[in-house]
Design an enzyme around this catalytic site. Structure first.
Site, short mmCIF file in Angstrom:
data_model
loop_
_atom_site.label_atom_id
_atom_site.label_comp_id
_atom_site.label_asym_id
_atom_site.label_seq_id
_atom_site.Cartn_x
_atom_site.Cartn_y
_atom_site.Cartn_z
N GLU A 135 -69.15 9.67 41.53
CA GLU A 135 -68.37 8.50 41.96
C GLU A 135 -68.63 7.34 41.02
O GLU A 135 -69.75 7.14 40.55
CB GLU A 135 -68.66 8.14 43.42
N ARG B 124 -78.93 7.14 48.79
CA ARG B 124 -78.08 8.31 49.02
C ARG B 124 -76.65 8.08 48.54
O ARG B 124 -75.68 8.47 49.18
CB ARG B 124 -78.11 8.74 50.50
N CYS C 283 -71.60 10.29 35.08
CA CYS C 283 -72.37 11.25 34.30
C CYS C 283 -73.73 10.74 33.84
O CYS C 283 -74.72 11.47 33.85
CB CYS C 283 -71.55 11.76 33.11
N HIS D 52 -69.79 11.14 27.09
CA HIS D 52 -70.14 12.00 28.23
C HIS D 52 -71.55 12.54 28.05
O HIS D 52 -71.87 13.14 27.02
CB HIS D 52 -69.16 13.16 28.39
N ASP E 79 -74.31 20.82 33.38
CA ASP E 79 -73.59 19.55 33.57
C ASP E 79 -73.29 19.34 35.04
O ASP E 79 -72.49 20.05 35.63
CB ASP E 79 -72.30 19.58 32.75
#
Length: 295
Positions: free
Chosen positions: A66, A91, A96, A133, A148
């Protein structure tokens, strides 16, 4: 190989490459592997390919992808303490740079050999963009695996063997790593019906903490990146995967797909809590719904 549940914190090449903000006593954060494993619902992880697979999928089920913070104008803090506070204590999920840094630290704590890399995202393009990334190369018994836990949507949900020439099947989806002589990269591609769709390119260039900080800033601030303007969420479920793109929710169960457009702020709050496991403050949900507007 041995099986580990918890082990004392240790200095490591991965820790040295990724530590950017030691505490006031000059020490890295002690990674609490038992707490991490409890967060993702695992009791033990062998240092094998099966263990790597189990860890990746467990994190992808428990900790969603997210970009809410970036969408609301923040730049994620990539220090170990901040990632731990957000993804473990609060939590939350992350994107990435947060997800794969946590994943890599856990693997390193479990005695896997891990190297963080920066990849050029393609998403169907013939060439990659900037290195934005964060992924991982994990070496097990002399073989390198692409692992990943932080690429949503079409990416594989299991590690891929990097030196494999043949196609690799993951959960019914077909992937390959194709050498691209023009860029010197291996390009991760997914087969969509009769065509290959390029996801991102990898190489073995060393990536240091400033590289990740710079890439993180680009992703959070550059208007040519999607993260500051598009809500992107993804999580593995017991039946498949759930994704949220702005207000469009897609639930995938085997080959069945259900799509729903969220119409109200209450629906958004329920989806965040019940599908993605996020209990956000009313203020955050209000700001997120306002940001989504008519999208």
């Amino acid at each position: 190989m041995a099986t580990f549940y918890a082990s004392p914190a240790k200095s490591s090449r991965f820790r040295r490459l990724n530590q950017t903000n030691p505490d006031i006593r000059g020490r890295a954060m002690a990674f609490k592997i038992a707490t991490y494993l409890d967060r993702i619902g695992l009791a033990q992880v062998p240092t094998t390919v099966d263990g790597l697979l189990a860890l990746q999928q467990a994190q992808m089920r428990a900790i969603p992808y997210e970009n809410i913070d970036v969408l609301l104008g923040d730049i994620p803090d990539l220090t170990e303490n901040s990632i731990w506070a957000k993804l473990i204590d609060a939590r939350r999920g992350g994107y990435c740079f947060e997800l794969n840094k946590l994943f890599g630290l856990a693997l390193e704590e479990l005695d896997f050999t891990v190297r963080p890399i920066l990849c050029r995202v393609r998403m169907g393009a013939s060439e990659g963009g900037p290195r934005t990334h964060h992924a991982l190369i994990v070496t097990i018994e002399g073989c390198d695996w692409l692992a990943d836990a932080g690429f949503p949507g079409p990416a594989p949900i299991a590690p891929l063997r990097i030196d494999a020439k043949e196609q690799q099947i993951v959960g019914g989806d077909v992937f390959r790593l194709r050498a691209d002589p023009a860029s010197g990269e291996l390009v991760l591609e997914r087969k969509n019906e009769d065509e290959w769709f390029a996801l991102f390119g990898i190489d073995r260039a060393v990536a240091l903490p400033p590289d990740f900080e710079g890439a993180n800033f680009i992703c959070a601030r550059w208007d040519r990146m999607p993260f500051p303007s598009v809500l992107m969420m993804s999580v593995l479920t017991s039946e498949g995967r759930a994704t949220l793109l702005n207000k469009k929710l897609r639930l995938t169960r085997s080959q069945f797909r259900e799509t729903q457009t969220l119409e109200t702020k209450i629906e958004l709050q329920q989806v965040l809590a019940n599908v993605f496991g996020l209990r956000l403050t009313k203020c955050t949900v209000d700001s997120l719904w306002e940001k989504l507007g008519s999208r």
